[in-house]
Scaffold this motif. Structure first.
Motif, PDB file in Angstrom:
ATOM      1  N   CYS A 167     -15.886   4.246  51.511  1.00 22.10           N
ATOM      2  CA  CYS A 167     -15.361   3.447  52.620  1.00 22.10           C
ATOM      3  C   CYS A 167     -14.511   2.281  52.123  1.00 22.10           C
ATOM      4  CB  CYS A 167     -16.509   2.928  53.481  1.00 22.10           C
ATOM      5  SG  CYS A 167     -17.345   4.225  54.409  1.00 22.10           S
ATOM      6  N   LEU A 168     -14.972   1.632  51.047  1.00 24.62           N
ATOM      7  CA  LEU A 168     -14.251   0.465  50.548  1.00 24.62           C
ATOM      8  C   LEU A 168     -12.891   0.837  49.952  1.00 24.62           C
ATOM      9  CD1 LEU A 168     -17.192  -1.460  48.843  1.00 24.62           C
ATOM     10  CD2 LEU A 168     -15.892  -2.199  50.835  1.00 24.62           C
ATOM     11  N   HIS A 169     -12.817   1.979  49.287  1.00 25.84           N
ATOM     12  CA  HIS A 169     -11.566   2.382  48.636  1.00 25.84           C
ATOM     13  C   HIS A 169     -10.692   3.256  49.546  1.00 25.84           C
ATOM     14  CE1 HIS A 169     -12.529   0.622  44.802  1.00 25.84           C
ATOM     15  NE2 HIS A 169     -13.661   1.314  44.679  1.00 25.84           N
ATOM     16  N   GLU A 170     -11.135   3.472  50.772  1.00 35.58           N
ATOM     17  CA  GLU A 170     -10.367   4.329  51.676  1.00 35.58           C
ATOM     18  C   GLU A 170      -8.978   3.715  51.922  1.00 35.58           C
ATOM     19  OE1 GLU A 170     -11.117   6.937  55.730  1.00 35.58           O
ATOM     20  OE2 GLU A 170     -12.348   5.161  55.337  1.00 35.58           O
ATOM     21  N   GLY A 171      -7.965   4.540  51.781  1.00 36.15           N
ATOM     22  CA  GLY A 171      -6.591   4.070  51.955  1.00 36.15           C
ATOM     23  C   GLY A 171      -5.939   3.590  50.669  1.00 36.15           C
ATOM     24  N   GLN A 172      -6.728   3.424  49.611  1.00 28.58           N
ATOM     25  CA  GLN A 172      -6.176   3.016  48.316  1.00 28.58           C
ATOM     26  C   GLN A 172      -5.827   4.252  47.493  1.00 28.58           C
ATOM     27  OE1 GLN A 172      -9.078   0.509  46.392  1.00 28.58           O
ATOM     28  NE2 GLN A 172      -8.886  -1.137  47.896  1.00 28.58           N
ATOM     29  N   ASN A 173      -4.733   4.167  46.759  1.00 32.67           N
ATOM     30  CA  ASN A 173      -4.294   5.275  45.911  1.00 32.67           C
ATOM     31  C   ASN A 173      -4.086   4.783  44.489  1.00 32.67           C
ATOM     32  OD1 ASN A 173      -4.146   7.361  47.937  1.00 32.67           O
ATOM     33  ND2 ASN A 173      -2.282   6.382  48.700  1.00 32.67           N
ATOM     34  N   ARG A 174      -4.230   5.679  43.549  1.00 28.70           N
ATOM     35  CA  ARG A 174      -3.967   5.376  42.140  1.00 28.70           C
ATOM     36  C   ARG A 174      -2.479   5.555  41.854  1.00 28.70           C
ATOM     37  NH1 ARG A 174      -7.202   7.807  37.759  1.00 28.70           N
ATOM     38  NH2 ARG A 174      -7.382   5.657  37.007  1.00 28.70           N
ATOM     39  N   ALA A 175      -2.067   5.240  40.644  1.00 31.25           N
ATOM     40  CA  ALA A 175      -0.660   5.381  40.270  1.00 31.25           C
ATOM     41  C   ALA A 175      -0.209   6.833  40.350  1.00 31.25           C
ATOM     42  CB  ALA A 175      -0.440   4.841  38.856  1.00 31.25           C
ATOM     43  N   SER A 176      -1.148   7.762  40.194  1.00 27.89           N
ATOM     44  CA  SER A 176      -0.819   9.189  40.266  1.00 27.89           C
ATOM     45  C   SER A 176      -0.595   9.655  41.702  1.00 27.89           C
ATOM     46  CB  SER A 176      -1.948  10.016  39.643  1.00 27.89           C
ATOM     47  OG  SER A 176      -3.163   9.810  40.357  1.00 27.89           O
ATOM     48  N   GLY A 177      -1.008   8.838  42.693  1.00 27.09           N
ATOM     49  CA  GLY A 177      -0.880   9.214  44.097  1.00 27.09           C
ATOM     50  C   GLY A 177      -2.160   9.772  44.691  1.00 27.09           C
ATOM     51  N   GLU A 178      -3.147  10.093  43.851  1.00 28.32           N
ATOM     52  CA  GLU A 178      -4.403  10.634  44.369  1.00 28.32           C
ATOM     53  C   GLU A 178      -5.250   9.511  44.948  1.00 28.32           C
ATOM     54  OE1 GLU A 178      -6.594  12.391  41.192  1.00 28.32           O
ATOM     55  OE2 GLU A 178      -6.815  10.518  40.082  1.00 28.32           O
ATOM     56  N   ARG A 231      -7.511   9.554  30.464  1.00 31.76           N
ATOM     57  CA  ARG A 231      -7.174  10.921  30.874  1.00 31.76           C
ATOM     58  C   ARG A 231      -6.017  10.945  31.873  1.00 31.76           C
ATOM     59  NH1 ARG A 231     -13.253  13.453  31.980  1.00 31.76           N
ATOM     60  NH2 ARG A 231     -13.843  13.758  29.780  1.00 31.76           N
ATOM     61  N   THR A 232      -5.798   9.855  32.599  1.00 29.85           N
ATOM     62  CA  THR A 232      -4.747   9.804  33.629  1.00 29.85           C
ATOM     63  C   THR A 232      -3.668   8.787  33.265  1.00 29.85           C
ATOM     64  OG1 THR A 232      -6.076   8.196  34.870  1.00 29.85           O
ATOM     65  CG2 THR A 232      -6.339  10.515  35.445  1.00 29.85           C
ATOM     66  N   LEU A 233      -3.505   8.523  31.969  1.00 32.41           N
ATOM     67  CA  LEU A 233      -2.605   7.456  31.529  1.00 32.41           C
ATOM     68  C   LEU A 233      -1.127   7.805  31.696  1.00 32.41           C
ATOM     69  CD1 LEU A 233      -3.189   4.657  30.311  1.00 32.41           C
ATOM     70  CD2 LEU A 233      -2.820   5.636  28.050  1.00 32.41           C
ATOM     71  N   GLU A 234      -0.819   9.093  31.827  1.00 35.82           N
ATOM     72  CA  GLU A 234       0.596   9.493  31.890  1.00 35.82           C
ATOM     73  C   GLU A 234       1.321   8.957  33.116  1.00 35.82           C
ATOM     74  OE1 GLU A 234      -1.667  12.853  33.941  1.00 35.82           O
ATOM     75  OE2 GLU A 234      -1.921  11.570  32.176  1.00 35.82           O
ATOM     76  N   HIS A 235       0.587   8.485  34.109  1.00 38.60           N
ATOM     77  CA  HIS A 235       1.213   8.012  35.337  1.00 38.60           C
ATOM     78  C   HIS A 235       1.632   6.543  35.266  1.00 38.60           C
ATOM     79  CE1 HIS A 235       0.049  11.765  37.245  1.00 38.60           C
ATOM     80  NE2 HIS A 235      -1.193  11.577  36.823  1.00 38.60           N
ATOM     81  N   LEU A 236       1.348   5.868  34.145  1.00 40.67           N
ATOM     82  CA  LEU A 236       1.697   4.455  34.004  1.00 40.67           C
ATOM     83  C   LEU A 236       2.999   4.301  33.228  1.00 40.67           C
ATOM     84  CD1 LEU A 236      -1.776   2.869  33.148  1.00 40.67           C
ATOM     85  CD2 LEU A 236      -0.662   3.055  35.372  1.00 40.67           C
ATOM     86  N   PRO A 237       3.669   3.138  33.329  1.00 37.32           N
ATOM     87  CA  PRO A 237       4.887   2.890  32.534  1.00 37.32           C
ATOM     88  C   PRO A 237       4.597   2.970  31.043  1.00 37.32           C
ATOM     89  CG  PRO A 237       4.624   1.229  34.254  1.00 37.32           C
ATOM     90  CD  PRO A 237       3.358   2.019  34.238  1.00 37.32           C
ATOM     91  N   ASP A 238       5.636   3.239  30.259  1.00 41.09           N
ATOM     92  CA  ASP A 238       5.458   3.482  28.829  1.00 41.09           C
ATOM     93  C   ASP A 238       4.853   2.285  28.100  1.00 41.09           C
ATOM     94  OD1 ASP A 238       5.979   5.197  26.413  1.00 41.09           O
ATOM     95  OD2 ASP A 238       7.205   3.454  25.879  1.00 41.09           O
TER      96      ASP A 238
END
Length: 763
Positions: free
Chosen positions: A53-64, A166-173
């Motif tokens: 509920c608290l994180h609902e509507g929030q997305n990560r840099a990957s879009g998930e 594991r999901t670092l590829e979605h961040l700037p270099d």
């Protein structure tokens, strides 16, 4: 807040099977589960509902959806065997930082244990280990303190970091590289020290991928190209060993080849300067048996089946690694004529190798205590206790950081006392390190050493299995030369402490001289015996005035701090003790005169930093080297050199008649480009050791201080003197520079000295 019910499974994300089953089981209110399991299951479901509920509507840099990250962290902790509180903390580890939920609400909903873990991880998340030296050292100190209070806090943080990697590829270099470097230097070694092999290997490989992408791809290609041949070779060896073990009645739970992680192979190639085809243990045969006794029986089978390579056998069962890793390692020549590494362990040993500290959580062993605290009996955390001890011993941030990283990375050497007790030391340690590890007094009175019944010099490096016997004499004492080869921080600190204690009288005299030069001789002895001076000592955390003078003499406190405390104490005493002698009559008179008659207002001179000498010939006095920000005084010279500018209180101005003194001050000169600097000569007394000058110069370079000249004077067996000429912008920068140098543990004394060059006139 609307909290979803357990059966209302979210449709926008794919839940892992374990969580889906947990939610369904909780909704069905199964009664066949033990009470404790039902409570933990309920805690996990409530934490997931709350985080969802608290994180609902929030997305990560990957879009998930952001909730995917807490779910993954909780899953990693579950795989490690974490309790319900740990898994709940995995779900909630970001809610305090990313939402408006308070720690108090976490405690109200989930209990004090979950709050403690969430708060600990939240604090760790704020630490920046790529910042400036002092802040980085402080962050390390706080992190190790949190680990000592509850080791599970850092395990939750490691799970958080692993999923982020594991999901670092979605961040700037640039951000990818910063996080990857921090992971490789800090978190992967921590995972290794905690024995969590599966975290350590993956963290290293993922860091390798982003820090050295070309080398990473090359290693991937090497391993892939040879995989078929390698697997066929290992399968044949495994089948041969399995049949021999079965003949002897040794049950094999697993016998297979396992590939080494890419970064481990790459490190070995770099360390040994070899090509990929020259590395024989790219993969190893792992043999898992039932008991410790069967490990050694299996080893005999391996050595009977294949020819062992001398010197390539390691018994980590008899001598476990500091992270509790146990296994027998041996290298043999396989049927194809190539070396093959074989690892033999029990199922329990394998579990510890994979999960480390998580394999035996203390709260499980003791029947449910809420925290996993560091205890003096717990040998698994010797390295952590050492890091905590250094927090008080090492005041210099740079030295503390170097010792932290050395302790995290370096492998230990295991040596024995004559009674057979095992003593772990840093690699490269000497008999001096061993002596101080046994007891401080043994180190202080060490006169020689026997290693394996042979007399050796005290700088001899120790090796695994050495039996060390320390010889002592009542009249022996540490030598400053020991600092050149002592490796462990504990030994080095105790040598320095002995030196400071043994030279107490010299340090007291040095501190007395420093204070007398600053305050003046008039009334100085009466001041030292006064109540305000005792109050100053106590305020600086020393029991007596002599202790304070000794600390001042060897640089543990700064002269500026002591003088300020004295003046504050005298000022506080004046209403009730007007007869108290002044700290410095001359200095007070000059300051009073300056206050009574402030400097005249002169027009600013663009080319002159001094106000009050416009149109006159002047020079900066070399006896006291004044710099902007210090009170100054002009003296009319008797020769042709015009006005000489001195610091107020300079001894050379005490006997000059008042009619030759003129008030002057510093102009707030604005300069374009690089600001104007002033040469200041300083003398540093240090404990003589290899590299001390380099360390001092590095410290000055860190603070953008230019060094014009450097001279070192050494006398064997005594302290060394370093004379430096440095460029300083103003008094504030000089004070900060002195403070940073005094923090270095090898510094005995630091003072300004007069310049030896001939003075130059300015107009």
């Amino acid at each position: 807040m609307n909290v979803i019910t357990a059966p209302t499974l979210p449709s926008d994300i794919t839940l892992p099977e374990w969580l889906r089953e947990c939610l369904i089981a909780q909704n069905s209110l199964r009664c066949d589960l033990p009470e404790r399991d039902r409570q933990e299951q309920g805690l996990i479901c409530q934490a997931f509902d709350f985080a969802y509920c608290l994180h609902e509507g929030q997305n990560r840099a990957s879009g998930e959806p952001y909730i995917c990250h807490p779910i993954a962290v909780a899953g990693l902790l579950r795989d490690l065997g974490g309790s319900g509180a740990m898994i709940a903390a995995g779900f909630l580890h970001d809610v305090v930082e990313d939402t408006e939920v308070t720690p108090e609400e976490i405690e109200r909903r989930f209990g004090a244990e979950v709050r403690h873990l969430v708060e600990g991880v939240t604090k760790l998340s704020k630490f920046n280990f790529s910042s400036k030296t002092e802040r980085q050292a402080e962050n390390f100190r706080r992190m190790f303190l949190a680990m000592a209070q509850d080791i599970r806090v850092i395990v939750v943080k490691l799970a958080d970091r692993l999923h982020n990697m594991r999901t670092l590829e979605h961040l700037p270099d640039d951000k990818r590289r910063r996080i990857a470097l921090e992971t490789r230097e800090i978190f992967a070694p921590l995972a290794n020290r905690l024995g969590i092999g599966r975290f350590k290997w993956e963290l290293e490989d993922l860091s390798f991928k982003y820090l050295e992408p070309e080398a990473y791809r090359q290693m991937q290609q090497f391993v892939t190209d040879k995989r078929v041949d390698r697997e066929a070779r290992l399968d044949r060896i495994a089948e041969l060993l399995r049949s021999h073990l079965t003949e002897l009645g040794i049950k094999c739970h697993e016998l297979s080849g396992r590939p080494k992680h890419l970064y481990g192979i790459y490190q070995k190639m770099q360390r040994q300067q070899k090509q990929f085809h020259e590395i024989y243990d790219v993969a190893a045969i792992r043999v898992m048996v039932e008991t410790k006794d069967e490990c050694y029986r299996a080893l005999a089978v391996v050595h009977d089946s294949f020819c062992p390579i001398p010197g390539r056998f390691k018994d980590y069962i008899g001598l476990p690694k500091p992270n509790r890793y146990q296994s027998l390692h041996t290298v043999v020549i396989g049927p194809h004529g190539r070396p093959v590494e074989v690892q033999i362990r029990t199922l329990e040993m394998h579990h510890i190798a994979e999960y480390g500290i998580a394999a035996h959580w203390k709260y499980k062993e003791t029947g449910g205590s809420s925290t996993t605290k560091l205890t003096t009996e717990d040998e698994k955390f010797t390295w952590l206790r050492q890091l905590l001890e250094w927090q008080s011993d090492l005041k210099d941030a740079q030295e503390y950081l170097e010792n932290v990283k050395d302790n995290l990375f370096d492998d230990d050497v295991y040596v024995f006392t004559p009674k057979g007790d095992v003593v772990p030391l840093n690699r490269g340690a000497t008999p001096i390190d061993f002596a101080y590890r046994i007891h401080t007094e043994i180190g202080n009175h060490c006169s020689g050493a026997r290693v394996n019944d042979r007399m050796v010099t005290l700088d001899t490096p120790l090796h695994n299995g050495d039996i060390v016997d320390i010889l002592t004499q009542k009249n022996s004492h540490p030598s400053l030369d020991w600092l050149n080869f002592a490796v462990t921080t504990g030994a080095r600190n105790r040598i320095r402490q002995w030196y400071k204690r043994s030279h107490r009288d010299e340090n007291i005299d040095r501190g007395r001289d420093m204070l007398e030069k600053e305050l003046g001789k008039n009334g100085f002895e009466a001041l030292l015996k006064s109540d305000p001076m005792q109050a100053v000592a106590e305020r600086c955390n020393y029991q007596s005035v002599e202790d304070l003078l000794a600390a001042l003499g060897y640089g543990e406190v700064t002269l500026n701090l002591v003088v300020n405390r004295i003046r504050e104490a005298i000022k506080a005493q004046q209403p009730i003790a007007p007869a108290l002698p002044s700290a410095d009559d001359t200095d007070a008179a000059i300051r009073a005169a300056t206050m009574a008659a402030p400097p005249r207002s002169f027009p600013s001179a663009k080319d002159s930093p001094i106000a009050g000498v416009e149109g006159l010939l002047y020079n900066l006095a070399k006896c006291c080297n004044p710099v902007p920000g210090e009170p100054i005084l002009g003296v009319v010279t008797l020769g042709s050199r015009g006005i000489s500018i001195h610091r107020q209180g300079c001894q050379n101005t005490e006997s000059i008649p008042g009619d030759r003194l003129i008030p002057v001050s510093w102009n707030p000169v604005e300069t374009k480009g690089r600001p104007q600097t002033y040469l200041v000569q300083i003398q540093i007394e240090v404990i003589d050791r290899v590299g001390v000058l380099k360390d001092v110069l590095a410290r000055l370079s860190d603070y953008d201080i230019n060094v014009r000249s450097a001279q070192v004077k050494t006398i064997p067996g005594q302290t060394a003197f370093i004379n430096l000429g440095i460029d300083i912008r103003d008094h504030s920068q000089l004070e900060k520079t002195f403070t940073q140098i005094r923090k270095m543990s090898d510094i005995i004394n630091l003072r300004r000295v007069s310049q030896v060059d001939e003075p130059t006139d300015k107009s």
